[in-house]
Design a protein around this motif. Structure first.
Motif, PDB file in Angstrom:
ATOM      1  N   PRO A   1      41.644  59.981 153.208  1.00  0.00           N
ATOM      2  CA  PRO A   1      41.448  58.891 154.170  1.00  0.00           C
ATOM      3  C   PRO A   1      42.763  58.515 154.851  1.00  0.00           C
ATOM      4  O   PRO A   1      43.839  58.687 154.287  1.00  0.00           O
ATOM      5  CB  PRO A   1      40.940  57.735 153.310  1.00  0.00           C
ATOM      6  CG  PRO A   1      40.385  58.376 152.091  1.00  0.00           C
ATOM      7  CD  PRO A   1      41.203  59.617 151.869  1.00  0.00           C
ATOM      8  N   VAL A   2      42.653  58.013 156.069  1.00  0.00           N
ATOM      9  CA  VAL A   2      43.816  57.546 156.814  1.00  0.00           C
ATOM     10  C   VAL A   2      44.121  56.129 156.323  1.00  0.00           C
ATOM     11  O   VAL A   2      43.240  55.272 156.290  1.00  0.00           O
ATOM     12  CB  VAL A   2      43.530  57.563 158.335  1.00  0.00           C
ATOM     13  CG1 VAL A   2      44.715  57.030 159.112  1.00  0.00           C
ATOM     14  CG2 VAL A   2      43.175  58.971 158.789  1.00  0.00           C
ATOM     15  N   THR A   3      45.364  55.890 155.946  1.00  0.00           N
ATOM     16  CA  THR A   3      45.768  54.630 155.320  1.00  0.00           C
ATOM     17  C   THR A   3      45.427  53.414 156.161  1.00  0.00           C
ATOM     18  O   THR A   3      44.882  52.433 155.673  1.00  0.00           O
ATOM     19  CB  THR A   3      47.284  54.656 155.037  1.00  0.00           C
ATOM     20  OG1 THR A   3      47.570  55.820 154.263  1.00  0.00           O
ATOM     21  CG2 THR A   3      47.729  53.420 154.284  1.00  0.00           C
ATOM     22  N   SER A   4      45.746  53.469 157.455  1.00  0.00           N
ATOM     23  CA  SER A   4      45.539  52.314 158.321  1.00  0.00           C
ATOM     24  C   SER A   4      45.066  52.784 159.693  1.00  0.00           C
ATOM     25  O   SER A   4      45.649  53.704 160.270  1.00  0.00           O
ATOM     26  CB  SER A   4      46.854  51.541 158.463  1.00  0.00           C
ATOM     27  OG  SER A   4      46.712  50.485 159.379  1.00  0.00           O
ATOM     28  N   VAL A   5      44.008  52.153 160.200  1.00  0.00           N
ATOM     29  CA  VAL A   5      43.448  52.503 161.508  1.00  0.00           C
ATOM     30  C   VAL A   5      43.230  51.216 162.295  1.00  0.00           C
ATOM     31  O   VAL A   5      42.701  50.238 161.766  1.00  0.00           O
ATOM     32  CB  VAL A   5      42.088  53.238 161.371  1.00  0.00           C
ATOM     33  CG1 VAL A   5      41.496  53.558 162.728  1.00  0.00           C
ATOM     34  CG2 VAL A   5      42.232  54.491 160.526  1.00  0.00           C
ATOM     35  N   LEU A   6      43.653  51.231 163.554  1.00  0.00           N
ATOM     36  CA  LEU A   6      43.364  50.135 164.475  1.00  0.00           C
ATOM     37  C   LEU A   6      42.727  50.740 165.706  1.00  0.00           C
ATOM     38  O   LEU A   6      43.312  51.619 166.345  1.00  0.00           O
ATOM     39  CB  LEU A   6      44.639  49.368 164.859  1.00  0.00           C
ATOM     40  CG  LEU A   6      44.461  48.294 165.940  1.00  0.00           C
ATOM     41  CD1 LEU A   6      43.527  47.185 165.463  1.00  0.00           C
ATOM     42  CD2 LEU A   6      45.800  47.732 166.359  1.00  0.00           C
ATOM     43  N   ILE A   7      41.513  50.295 166.024  1.00  0.00           N
ATOM     44  CA  ILE A   7      40.793  50.791 167.196  1.00  0.00           C
ATOM     45  C   ILE A   7      40.698  49.644 168.194  1.00  0.00           C
ATOM     46  O   ILE A   7      40.252  48.552 167.842  1.00  0.00           O
ATOM     47  CB  ILE A   7      39.383  51.287 166.816  1.00  0.00           C
ATOM     48  CG1 ILE A   7      39.486  52.392 165.754  1.00  0.00           C
ATOM     49  CG2 ILE A   7      38.627  51.771 168.055  1.00  0.00           C
ATOM     50  CD1 ILE A   7      38.167  52.824 165.171  1.00  0.00           C
TER      51      ILE A   7
END
Length: 114
Positions: free
Chosen positions: A82-88
């Motif tokens: 998984p990607v640690t941190s995502v902001l969309i």
């Protein structure tokens, strides 16, 4: 034309960003930033992905939900942690933050942003 920006941070951020290249119906730009250091000394890559819808004259505009389906198909075989941190961030300014996100979770958020 509409635009969505996805900021990724984690060990698999660059790999996921590269997997998005060639996504049908989108121009995909990838900007790799300086890595950050996690609490345990692990380096985390930082990437900004911009998805810009491509509108071709003479064809109907495909909705974001349909584009999210093509995104799901495009990243279906992508395997990574998984990607640690995502902001969309949508063009309208809607923001969604995710922690330890899988590509499938990112797709679900994009479907909800229609």
């Amino acid at each position: 034309m509409s635009q969505i920006q996805i900021s990724l941070e984690g060990a698999s951020a660059i790999a996921l960003a590269e997997a998005l290249k060639g996504l049908p119906g989108f121009e995909v730009s990838v900007e790799v930033g300086e890595p950050t250091e996690a609490v345990r000394g692990e380096k985390l890559d930082r990437v900004l992905v911009t998805l810009t819808t491509v509108v071709t004259l003479g064809t109907s505009t495909v909705g974001l939900a349909d584009r999210a389906v093509s995104l799901a198909e495009h990243v279906r075989d992508f395997q990574s942690p998984p990607v640690t941190s995502v902001l969309i961030v949508s063009e309208k300014g809607d923001r969604v933050k995710l922690k330890d996100a899988t590509p499938e979770q990112i797709v679900e958020v994009l479907k909800g942003m229609q």
